[in-house]
Design a protein around this motif. Sequence first.
Motif, short mmCIF file in Angstrom:
data_model
loop_
_atom_site.label_atom_id
_atom_site.label_comp_id
_atom_site.label_asym_id
_atom_site.label_seq_id
_atom_site.Cartn_x
_atom_site.Cartn_y
_atom_site.Cartn_z
N TYR A 1 0.84 -1.21 0.00
CA TYR A 1 0.00 0.00 0.00
C TYR A 1 0.87 1.25 0.00
N THR A 2 1.92 1.23 0.79
CA THR A 2 2.83 2.39 0.88
C THR A 2 3.50 2.64 -0.47
N LEU A 3 3.95 1.57 -1.12
CA LEU A 3 4.57 1.72 -2.44
C LEU A 3 3.56 2.19 -3.49
N SER B 1 -1.02 -1.47 -5.60
CA SER B 1 -2.34 -1.34 -4.95
C SER B 1 -3.10 -2.66 -5.04
N ARG B 2 -2.98 -3.36 -6.16
CA ARG B 2 -3.64 -4.65 -6.30
C ARG B 2 -3.00 -5.69 -5.37
N LEU C 1 -8.05 0.08 7.92
CA LEU C 1 -6.97 0.12 6.94
C LEU C 1 -7.33 -0.70 5.70
N SER C 2 -7.96 -1.84 5.88
CA SER C 2 -8.40 -2.65 4.74
C SER C 2 -9.38 -1.87 3.87
N LEU C 3 -10.30 -1.17 4.52
CA LEU C 3 -11.27 -0.36 3.77
C LEU C 3 -10.58 0.77 3.02
N PHE D 1 -8.51 2.98 -2.07
CA PHE D 1 -7.37 3.48 -2.83
C PHE D 1 -7.14 2.62 -4.08
N ASP D 2 -7.35 1.32 -3.94
CA ASP D 2 -7.19 0.43 -5.09
C ASP D 2 -8.20 0.79 -6.19
N LYS D 3 -9.41 1.09 -5.82
CA LYS D 3 -10.41 1.51 -6.80
C LYS D 3 -9.99 2.81 -7.48
N PHE D 4 -9.42 3.71 -6.68
CA PHE D 4 -8.93 4.99 -7.22
C PHE D 4 -7.80 4.75 -8.22
#
Length: 367
Positions: free
Chosen positions: A314-316, A333-334, A348-350, A355-358
Amino acid sequence: MSVNPLSNPKGVELKCELCQRPAFIKCTKCRVTYYCGKEHQMNDWVGIHEKICQLLIPLRTPVPFAGSEEERQHRQEQQIIRQKQMIDLSRTTGQKLLFEGKHVESIPAAIQALRFSIAVHGTASVELVPSYLILAEAAIGLGKLSEAEDYLAQAEWTVLKTPSCPNHFRSRLYRNLGLLAASNGQYDDALRNYANDIFYASQDAGPSDIATSGGYFHMANVFFRQNRMLVADSLYDKVTDIWMKHLQKLTAQRRATPMKRQTIGPVFEEADIHYDYLDEAQTAEAKQVLNAVFDLRQQQTDAKYDEKRMKIAYTLSMLYCLLSDEDKCKLFSRTAKTASENREQDSLSLEIDEFDKFCQRPMTISS
């Protein structure tokens, strides 16, 4: 780059930009920089000269005689401003190249920073310390440990005789001393120096600032080499958490006003919107450190490491979002999203899911 052989006027001694030996060619773009040969010209160009070529012209071109004291003073003040800008640019470039592992290329930038620091502050100033440290770290990276010791001795002496030395200079000094000790296999000495690095960085920026994270990272590397994995893991987690929180703040600013892409050309940001940002050196450090932690977490396949893999991915993804690298942003993100699916859902999961959708959706196209 073209080479212009020199035939120096009688009595004029021109010196190489890098080694100060007699120069026989000059840069044909700025025409105020000289070299002993093609190799040093190319090394300087790759390391720093390409960035500062035209900026050197006003600094090295004699100015006409000033008619008044006020005019002379104004020109001198402008010259000092330009020189300070060159110090900042050269230091940042040198540090960036070190984080990228380009030790040879970082040396010309450090030399320029040192040269302009001497011109502005004198030969005994603590402002010379960052340049000594870049040169020392480059020497460590190249395996020239005795040369690194000399630079660090000069830096340490300057710091010791300057009680007002900034804490971030002290922090960097101890980090380099730690790197040298670790290179010699002196792990206890390395850990003591990294502890001092963290202390002074914390005094200056706080214990959870990205400026402090480098000390934790290098300390973790020592514990990793000693196979003390519980301690190493906790420090790698600390590094991840620091960068994750910092990048969450930066990406939140940009997501509030999404970046757009022109039909042809790079991503651009809306005019008159001012964001916090990572400079070149910070960006290079983030790439180096976070990718190293990610590679480690990928090797730790046990389910108990799912959360760690999720956080670093997530950080990357946030880092590469800021850098407008869509492919890597989507990839990480995936990866974070997949890791989050293997654990109980929490805030955090949410956040990662959102963010993945973004990241996965197409960027807005403007004509």
